[in-house]
Design a protein around this motif. Structure first.
Motif, PDB file in Angstrom:
ATOM      1  N   ASP A  12       0.708  -1.159  -0.123  1.00  0.00           N
ATOM      2  CA  ASP A  12       0.187   0.055  -0.096  1.00  0.00           C
ATOM      3  C   ASP A  12       0.832   1.122   0.172  1.00  0.00           C
ATOM      4  O   ASP A  12       0.651   2.397  -0.569  1.00  0.00           O
ATOM      5  N   ARG A  13       2.000   1.143   0.731  1.00  0.00           N
ATOM      6  CA  ARG A  13       2.921   2.257   0.613  1.00  0.00           C
ATOM      7  C   ARG A  13       4.347   1.570   0.454  1.00  0.00           C
ATOM      8  O   ARG A  13       4.804   0.694   0.906  1.00  0.00           O
ATOM      9  N   VAL A  14       5.231   2.828  -0.115  1.00  0.00           N
ATOM     10  CA  VAL A  14       6.517   2.526  -0.499  1.00  0.00           C
ATOM     11  C   VAL A  14       7.353   3.796   0.148  1.00  0.00           C
ATOM     12  O   VAL A  14       6.910   4.849  -0.207  1.00  0.00           O
ATOM     13  N   LEU A  15       8.545   3.565   0.490  1.00  0.00           N
ATOM     14  CA  LEU A  15       9.346   4.632   1.151  1.00  0.00           C
ATOM     15  C   LEU A  15      10.742   4.244   0.430  1.00  0.00           C
ATOM     16  O   LEU A  15      11.097   3.267   0.551  1.00  0.00           O
ATOM     17  N   ILE A  16      11.371   5.532  -0.036  1.00  0.00           N
ATOM     18  CA  ILE A  16      12.697   5.250  -0.906  1.00  0.00           C
ATOM     19  C   ILE A  16      13.464   6.089  -0.144  1.00  0.00           C
ATOM     20  O   ILE A  16      13.294   7.504  -0.211  1.00  0.00           O
ATOM     21  N   ALA A  17      14.750   5.771   0.562  1.00  0.00           N
ATOM     22  CA  ALA A  17      15.650   6.749   1.247  1.00  0.00           C
ATOM     23  C   ALA A  17      16.916   6.040   0.999  1.00  0.00           C
ATOM     24  O   ALA A  17      17.112   4.923   1.120  1.00  0.00           O
ATOM     25  N   HIS A  18      17.928   6.866   0.443  1.00  0.00           N
ATOM     26  CA  HIS A  18      19.254   6.254   0.061  1.00  0.00           C
ATOM     27  C   HIS A  18      19.137   5.104  -1.202  1.00  0.00           C
ATOM     28  O   HIS A  18      19.771   4.157  -1.019  1.00  0.00           O
ATOM     29  N   GLY A  19      18.208   5.563  -1.878  1.00  0.00           N
ATOM     30  CA  GLY A  19      17.745   4.300  -2.726  1.00  0.00           C
ATOM     31  C   GLY A  19      17.824   4.777  -4.494  1.00  0.00           C
ATOM     32  O   GLY A  19      18.546   4.220  -4.994  1.00  0.00           O
ATOM     33  N   LEU A  20      17.200   6.049  -4.686  1.00  0.00           N
ATOM     34  CA  LEU A  20      17.299   6.311  -6.018  1.00  0.00           C
ATOM     35  C   LEU A  20      18.446   6.962  -6.566  1.00  0.00           C
ATOM     36  O   LEU A  20      18.765   6.797  -7.628  1.00  0.00           O
ATOM     37  N   GLU A  21      19.056   7.854  -5.784  1.00  0.00           N
ATOM     38  CA  GLU A  21      20.084   8.564  -6.179  1.00  0.00           C
ATOM     39  C   GLU A  21      21.523   7.795  -6.356  1.00  0.00           C
ATOM     40  O   GLU A  21      22.210   8.201  -7.059  1.00  0.00           O
ATOM     41  N   ASP A  22      21.318   6.402  -5.971  1.00  0.00           N
ATOM     42  CA  ASP A  22      22.624   5.794  -6.082  1.00  0.00           C
ATOM     43  C   ASP A  22      22.094   4.570  -7.178  1.00  0.00           C
ATOM     44  O   ASP A  22      22.985   3.711  -7.307  1.00  0.00           O
ATOM     45  N   ALA A  23      21.159   4.406  -7.584  1.00  0.00           N
ATOM     46  CA  ALA A  23      20.669   3.501  -8.444  1.00  0.00           C
ATOM     47  C   ALA A  23      21.407   3.274  -9.612  1.00  0.00           C
ATOM     48  O   ALA A  23      21.374   4.574 -10.426  1.00  0.00           O
ATOM     49  N   ARG A  24      21.841   2.403 -10.300  1.00  0.00           N
ATOM     50  CA  ARG A  24      22.396   2.510 -11.637  1.00  0.00           C
ATOM     51  C   ARG A  24      21.577   2.503 -12.582  1.00  0.00           C
ATOM     52  O   ARG A  24      21.642   3.123 -13.691  1.00  0.00           O
ATOM     53  N   HIS A  25      20.058   2.183 -12.503  1.00  0.00           N
ATOM     54  CA  HIS A  25      18.949   2.234 -13.324  1.00  0.00           C
ATOM     55  C   HIS A  25      18.016   2.797 -12.655  1.00  0.00           C
ATOM     56  O   HIS A  25      17.002   2.026 -12.668  1.00  0.00           O
ATOM     57  N   PRO A  26      17.721   4.155 -12.599  1.00  0.00           N
ATOM     58  CA  PRO A  26      16.786   4.720 -11.802  1.00  0.00           C
ATOM     59  C   PRO A  26      15.542   4.514 -12.354  1.00  0.00           C
ATOM     60  O   PRO A  26      14.259   4.257 -11.716  1.00  0.00           O
ATOM     61  N   GLN A  27      15.274   4.529 -13.934  1.00  0.00           N
ATOM     62  CA  GLN A  27      14.065   4.139 -14.290  1.00  0.00           C
ATOM     63  C   GLN A  27      13.572   2.881 -14.148  1.00  0.00           C
ATOM     64  O   GLN A  27      12.200   2.619 -14.034  1.00  0.00           O
ATOM     65  N   PRO A  67      22.296  13.776  -7.178  1.00  0.00           N
ATOM     66  CA  PRO A  67      21.115  14.712  -6.562  1.00  0.00           C
ATOM     67  C   PRO A  67      20.140  15.206  -7.877  1.00  0.00           C
ATOM     68  O   PRO A  67      20.426  14.999  -8.863  1.00  0.00           O
ATOM     69  N   TYR A  68      19.098  15.618  -7.403  1.00  0.00           N
ATOM     70  CA  TYR A  68      17.707  15.753  -8.150  1.00  0.00           C
ATOM     71  C   TYR A  68      17.292  17.214  -7.802  1.00  0.00           C
ATOM     72  O   TYR A  68      17.670  17.791  -6.965  1.00  0.00           O
ATOM     73  N   SER A  69      16.890  17.948  -9.075  1.00  0.00           N
ATOM     74  CA  SER A  69      15.945  18.901  -9.010  1.00  0.00           C
ATOM     75  C   SER A  69      14.394  18.434  -8.899  1.00  0.00           C
ATOM     76  O   SER A  69      14.162  17.169  -9.410  1.00  0.00           O
TER      77      SER A  69
END
Length: 269
Positions: A101-116, A156-158
């Motif tokens: 029902d819920r997903v939290l991402i922390a220290h996950g997307l910015e380090d991913a090799r394939h974010p998409q 990092p992201y905008s």
């Protein structure tokens, strides 16, 4: 390259890590979960390193799983059901579709090799109308430019970049927030509260972290504006014209039938 789980654990055990957790939780609470929800019916997934933010929900939610990327490493995290941590691959999460029902991402997307690919997998395992909250370093903030914390590593992201990636993965961004407006230095820890209040009022887009809440929508696109195809008028092309001989025979037959009808009518009058 991903942060090592031991390095992340040490950071959150430090005064700066405790401050980061406090400031993030302050902004996370209004985003997720909703205050009127029955948390005992929620299945929750944390991806990356989410233990500092999610372990407090363990007694309340129905199920909590902490999925930690294989190249980051995992640490044991226990609930009343036992260990809730597991190692996973970014692009092949070991969960059935519509599991959470819920997903939290922390220290996950910015380090991913394939974010998409990661976002697509998270969309798959999220239930329809489920919510995802992502925490990433802000490209315009101070924390993404410092090695004093794990938020200085990775990509990092905008806000616009994050919104674009979410939309491409079929998520609908719903709410935005920020945290960590003060400099990443232990010398300023005592002033953190003032920095947060000032930053939220004066420069909300220059936070150290970006928090975004997005929803998995399944309704059809009803946009019929300029991008919609115009109604087409049928064009009957490729039909062979009637040849002259056939046309002559048809016309002769019609005249014969008409003349016969007229003669019959005159005879009966």
């Amino acid at each position: 390259m991903r942060q090592n789980v031991i390095h992340l654990q040490k950071f959150y055990s430090s005064p700066m890590g405790e401050l980061a957790k406090t400031m993030v939780m302050r902004r996370l609470a209004p985003l997720w979960p909703s205050q009127d929800e029955d948390m005992s019916r929620l299945d929750v997934l944390g991806f990356g390193y989410c233990a500092p933010y999610l372990m407090g929900f363990t007694p309340d939610v129905r199920k909590l799983i902490l999925a930690m990327p294989r190249d980051q490493g995992a640490m044991v995290s226990r609930s009343r059901r036992g260990n809730i941590s597991c190692l996973v691959d970014d692009d092949a999460l070991p969960f059935p579709p519509a599991s959470f029902d819920r997903v939290l991402i922390a220290h996950g997307l910015e380090d991913a090799r394939h974010p998409q690919a990661l976002l697509s997998e998270l969309w798959r395992v999220l239930k329809p109308e489920g919510q995802i909250v992502i925490i990433v370093p802000n490209r315009a903030g101070l924390w993404a430019r410092s090695d004093a914390s794990p938020f200085g590593a990775g990509r990092p992201y905008s806000r616009s970049q994050l919104a674009s990636d979410l939309t491409a993965a079929k998520f609908t961004p719903a709410a935005w927030s920020g945290a960590l407006y003060g400099p990443p230095s232990e010398a300023f820890l005592g002033l953190a509260g003032g920095f947060e209040r000032f930053g939220e009022t004066v420069w909300p887009r220059f936070s150290g972290l970006i928090l975004v809440q997005a929803i998995k929508r399944l309704y059809a696109n009803t946009n019929i504006g300029g991008g919609a195809s115009a109604a087409r008028i049928p064009k009957f092309v490729g039909v062979a014209p009637v040849n002259a001989g056939l046309r002559k025979n048809v016309n002769a037959g019609l005249r014969k039938n008409v003349n016969a009808g007229l003669r019959k009518g005159e005879g009966g009058s």
